[in-house]
Design an enzyme around this catalytic site. Structure first.
Site, PDB file in Angstrom:
ATOM      1  CG  HIS A  78       0.573   0.497  -5.914  1.00 27.95           C
ATOM      2  ND1 HIS A  78      -0.455  -0.349  -5.603  1.00 27.95           N
ATOM      3  CD2 HIS A  78       0.343   0.883  -7.179  1.00 27.95           C
ATOM      4  CE1 HIS A  78      -1.269  -0.464  -6.622  1.00 27.95           C
ATOM      5  NE2 HIS A  78      -0.824   0.278  -7.594  1.00 27.95           N
ATOM      6  CE1 TYR A 105      -0.265  -1.108 -12.383  1.00 27.97           C
ATOM      7  CE2 TYR A 105       0.508  -0.047 -10.392  1.00 27.97           C
ATOM      8  CZ  TYR A 105      -0.512  -0.371 -11.262  1.00 27.97           C
ATOM      9  OH  TYR A 105      -1.794   0.032 -10.993  1.00 27.97           O
ATOM     10  CG  HIS A 143      -7.557  -6.353  -5.812  1.00 25.28           C
ATOM     11  ND1 HIS A 143      -8.000  -5.941  -7.044  1.00 25.28           N
ATOM     12  CD2 HIS A 143      -6.315  -5.824  -5.665  1.00 25.28           C
ATOM     13  CE1 HIS A 143      -7.080  -5.180  -7.614  1.00 25.28           C
ATOM     14  NE2 HIS A 143      -6.041  -5.102  -6.796  1.00 25.28           N
ATOM     15  CG  PHE A 144      -3.428  -9.575  -3.449  1.00 23.51           C
ATOM     16  CD1 PHE A 144      -3.009 -10.880  -3.317  1.00 23.51           C
ATOM     17  CD2 PHE A 144      -3.628  -8.816  -2.306  1.00 23.51           C
ATOM     18  CE1 PHE A 144      -2.808 -11.437  -2.068  1.00 23.51           C
ATOM     19  CE2 PHE A 144      -3.438  -9.365  -1.045  1.00 23.51           C
ATOM     20  CZ  PHE A 144      -3.022 -10.688  -0.930  1.00 23.51           C
ATOM     21  CG  HIS A 145      -5.189 -14.740  -4.484  1.00 33.04           C
ATOM     22  ND1 HIS A 145      -5.118 -14.111  -3.270  1.00 33.04           N
ATOM     23  CD2 HIS A 145      -4.329 -15.796  -4.404  1.00 33.04           C
ATOM     24  CE1 HIS A 145      -4.268 -14.765  -2.478  1.00 33.04           C
ATOM     25  NE2 HIS A 145      -3.764 -15.787  -3.145  1.00 33.04           N
ATOM     26  NE  ARG A 191      -4.755  -8.723   3.646  1.00 29.08           N
ATOM     27  CZ  ARG A 191      -3.890  -7.956   2.951  1.00 29.08           C
ATOM     28  NH1 ARG A 191      -4.057  -6.646   2.897  1.00 29.08           N
ATOM     29  NH2 ARG A 191      -2.882  -8.479   2.315  1.00 29.08           N
ATOM     30  NE  ARG A 192      -1.591  -8.686   5.941  1.00 23.55           N
ATOM     31  CZ  ARG A 192      -1.522  -7.382   5.740  1.00 23.55           C
ATOM     32  NH1 ARG A 192      -2.141  -6.547   6.531  1.00 23.55           N
ATOM     33  NH2 ARG A 192      -0.804  -6.908   4.738  1.00 23.55           N
TER      34      ARG A 192
END
Lengths: 596, 76
Positions: free
Chosen positions: A234, A238, A385-387, A448-449
């Site tokens: 995580h 950041y 989300h993370f794209h 996913r994956r």
């Protein structure tokens, strides 16, 4: 060099450091190009629109896409940008350029070793592979070279951080009463966070995964390596984000024609990220058996606190841009938005990236909620989300920032500003399509994956539209993103052919409310590092202790999954997976990861 | 502000205005200087309130419609 007038650029003043920054960016952009190619292959493959690789190679593609983009691209850009920021803001050359070259070389060698090990997964004859995805925890097992390369890369980043702290100490000796310049402040707090975060992955790799892969130890405790991965997994998000924040806080206000609204608020934000980034990793493990709900609840609470620095950033950065707009003559409650330099690709790219980040903040809140997470866990929602976050807030800001930095680093103009503008808009449009399709697909339960999320005798039920429409949307979005990546790389390649020019130098304006408006304690790195370590100990000591007490350091046994899936052996692999499901409870979570 | 600011668009110099070298040459100039006291970020507040309203609306939709509104999925 042609004659002209103007301030000296960064490369004029610090040619050796500028060369380091360019080299780091070069590695970053090579990884970016390869990662983007693997991205579009996946987008077309899993939607069954165009399949030109066997599905067994999908996981090699997926691993390469993840590692090349979120480890190599982002972190090489980070070290380049941070070197620029440290040298620029302290206004002093590196203390010893040999050290600087050494860490860049270490990082590069490590990346090449890991990258080649992953890519060898395409060549079955070699027998080397590392199809373990970016989340490389057990029971997935890679070739030892994968872990060794990562370790070398990691050591490189640690030396880079030490190099920057050394610059700070040397600068501080000469300026004992000065406040740390904001850019350097960002670098130092971010690197402290990185040192704490990488404890988890270093322990996982050096004490468990690498010896296990070498055959020195028989088994590992899958839950322990997962937890250690997310201890790192995580805060690393950041770590990707802080270079974007550095650009938003220190470069974007200038491009907008304004000044940073508040330097003290910026410092508070970066201190909060140092404190709160790490003790939250368990929020990636809400569905892991073997971790008590109460520990997950603590992780959720800490995660929600992390919204605070993000919302502070939304205020400070937008207020700084508004300041620019008002100085440019903008008026009205919303009318000032029209006065901004939207034709500047650096500006528009960063603003669109920020807009996507706001949307990503929403889907992140859903991920972070312990109960509502069950709705989206391990579905395509999560990549959606993370794209938005790393794939746009970070990546698009890095591309836009490159347009601004390019003349400072090379004394050359950009080849084409209109192409740059087109590129950032295409990225935004492509991501809007792809990410929207991913989020909605995730709500329908599409995993996913997965190379082939098409199942016989089962259809995902949709509230409106169809899965086929979502797939087309995803594929078009992915293709647009690939086109945008090519435009970016081509624009830079052609820019290298431009003649050098003088007078391209830019300086960054001071903040409206400067560092002297904030208490000096904000600059006390020792204090913040100590508090961060205490918070990490509070969040992790008990869960890690419980995991080890339950199943031991090396787990209760079970098979590894060297995912060297070759054609025709899928059935064998599946058999092994199924057989092991009953083996241990701790294995179940990991096996499900493989299946998903 | 603006100390040492130099324009450098296509070799032309446009005075000491603060510009981005990646921006088009005809970008609007800074036509006034606002100090910290003169600047009140009302537009920012308005944008953030709009964002907050969207966040709350979407969260309510996600929680009550998507999460609570869907039944259990039992596989096998």
């Amino acid at each position: 060099m042609s004659t002209g007038s103007g301030a000296a650029t960064f490369v004029d003043r610090y040619p050796e450091e500028a060369s380091i920054v360019r080299q780091a960016f070069f590695v970053a952009f090579v990884a970016f190009g390869l990662g983007a190619l693997f991205g579009v292959i996946q987008a077309l493959h899993r939607t069954d629109i165009l399949r030109f690789i066997p599905s067994t190679d999908y996981y090699t593609v997926l691993t390469a896409h993840g590692v090349l983009l979120v480890i190599v691209f982002t972190i090489f850009f980070l070290v380049g940008l941070f070197q620029w920021a440290i040298t620029r803001s302290f206004d002093r050359p590196v203390e010893d350029i040999r050290i600087t070259k050494a860490w860049l070389a270490l990082m590069s060698v490590g990346s090449v070793v890991t990258g080649v090990t992953i890519l060898l997964g395409f060549v079955d004859e070699v027998g080397i592979s590392a199809d373990v995805l970016f989340t490389f925890y057990a029971p997935l097992q890679a070739h030892p070279l994968f872990y060794a390369g990562l370790a070398v890369f990691l050591v490189g980043t640690w030396i880079a951080g030490a190099d920057w702290f050394r610059s700070w100490l040397a600068w501080n000796a000469e300026h004992p009463d000065d406040r740390i310049p904001l850019q350097a402040f960002v670098v130092l707090t971010t690197m402290l966070m990185w040192y704490i975060a990488t404890i988890g992955v270093a322990v996982a790799v050096l004490f468990f995964l690498l010896p296990w892969s070498l055959g020195l130890i028989e088994t590992v405790n899958p839950l322990l390596t997962r937890t250690l991965f997310w201890f790192f997994g995580h805060p690393v998000v950041y770590f990707w984000l802080m270079p974007a924040y550095l650009l938003w806080y220190t470069v974007l206000p200038k491009i907008a024609g304004g000044r940073l609204f508040s330097d003290p608020l910026a410092r508070v934000v970066f201190v909060l990220f140092l404190l709160l980034s790490t003790p939250v990793g368990i929020h990636h493990q809400y569905l892991d058996p073997g971790i008590a709900e109460s520990f997950k609840f603590i992780a959720m609470t800490n995660t929600m606190f992390l919204l605070l620095p993000s919302l502070l950033t939304a205020f400070t950065v937008v207020a700084s841009v508004e300041h620019g707009a008002r100085q440019r003559g903008g008026t009205g409650l919303f009318g000032w938005l029209r006065a901004l330099p939207w034709r500047d690709p650096a500006f528009t790219g960063m603003m669109l990236a920020g807009l996507m980040f706001a949307a990503g903040g929403f889907s992140g809140m859903i991920n972070a909620g312990m109960n509502i997470n069950y709705l989206v866990h391990n579905t395509l929602w999560v990549p959606g989300h993370f794209h938005l976050t790393v794939g746009t807030a970070v990546a698009l800001t890095m591309m836009a920032g490159t347009y601004w930095l390019w003349p400072q680093l090379t004394n050359r103009r950009l080849y084409s500003r209109p192409i740059g503008l087109l590129q950032v808009v295409v990225w935004f449009g492509g991501m809007a399509l792809m990410s929207n399709a991913m989020h909605v697909s995730g709500l329908y339960g599409i995993p996913r994956r997965t190379a082939e999320p098409q199942y016989q005798g089962f259809d995902f039920s949709t509230a409106f539209g169809s899965v086929a429409e979502l797939n087309v949307q995803l594929a078009i979005g992915g293709t647009l993103l690939f086109v945008s990546a090519l435009l970016f790389l081509a624009n830079l390649a052609f820019s290298w052919g431009n003649p050098t020019t003088s007078g391209l130098g830019q300086t960054l304006p001071p903040a409206l409310s400067g560092p002297d408006d904030s208490p000096r304690v904000l600059d006390n790195m020792r204090l913040w590092a100590a508090i961060a370590l205490v918070l990490v100990a509070l969040a992790y000591a008990l869960p890690l202790g419980a995991i080890v007490a339950d199943s031991g350091l090396f787990g209760p046994g079970g098979d590894a999954y060297p995912v060297t899936v070759v054609l025709n052996s899928v059935a064998v692999t599946a058999e092994r997976l199924t057989a092991s499901v009953g083996a241990t409870l701790a294995d179940v979570g990991g096996v499900l990861e493989v299946i998903r | 502000m603006n100390e040492g600011m130099v324009s450098a668009d296509d070799g032309a110099t446009h005075g000491d205005l603060e510009r981005s070298v990646s921006a088009p040459p005809d970008q609007a100039d800074v036509d006034r200087t606002l100090s910290h006291e003169e600047f009140d970020p009302k537009g920012t507040l308005a944008l953030i309130l709009v964002y907050f309203a969207i966040l709350v609306g979407m969260w309510v939709f996600m929680y009550f419609v998507e999460f609570l509104g869907n039944g259990l999925t039992v596989v096998g």
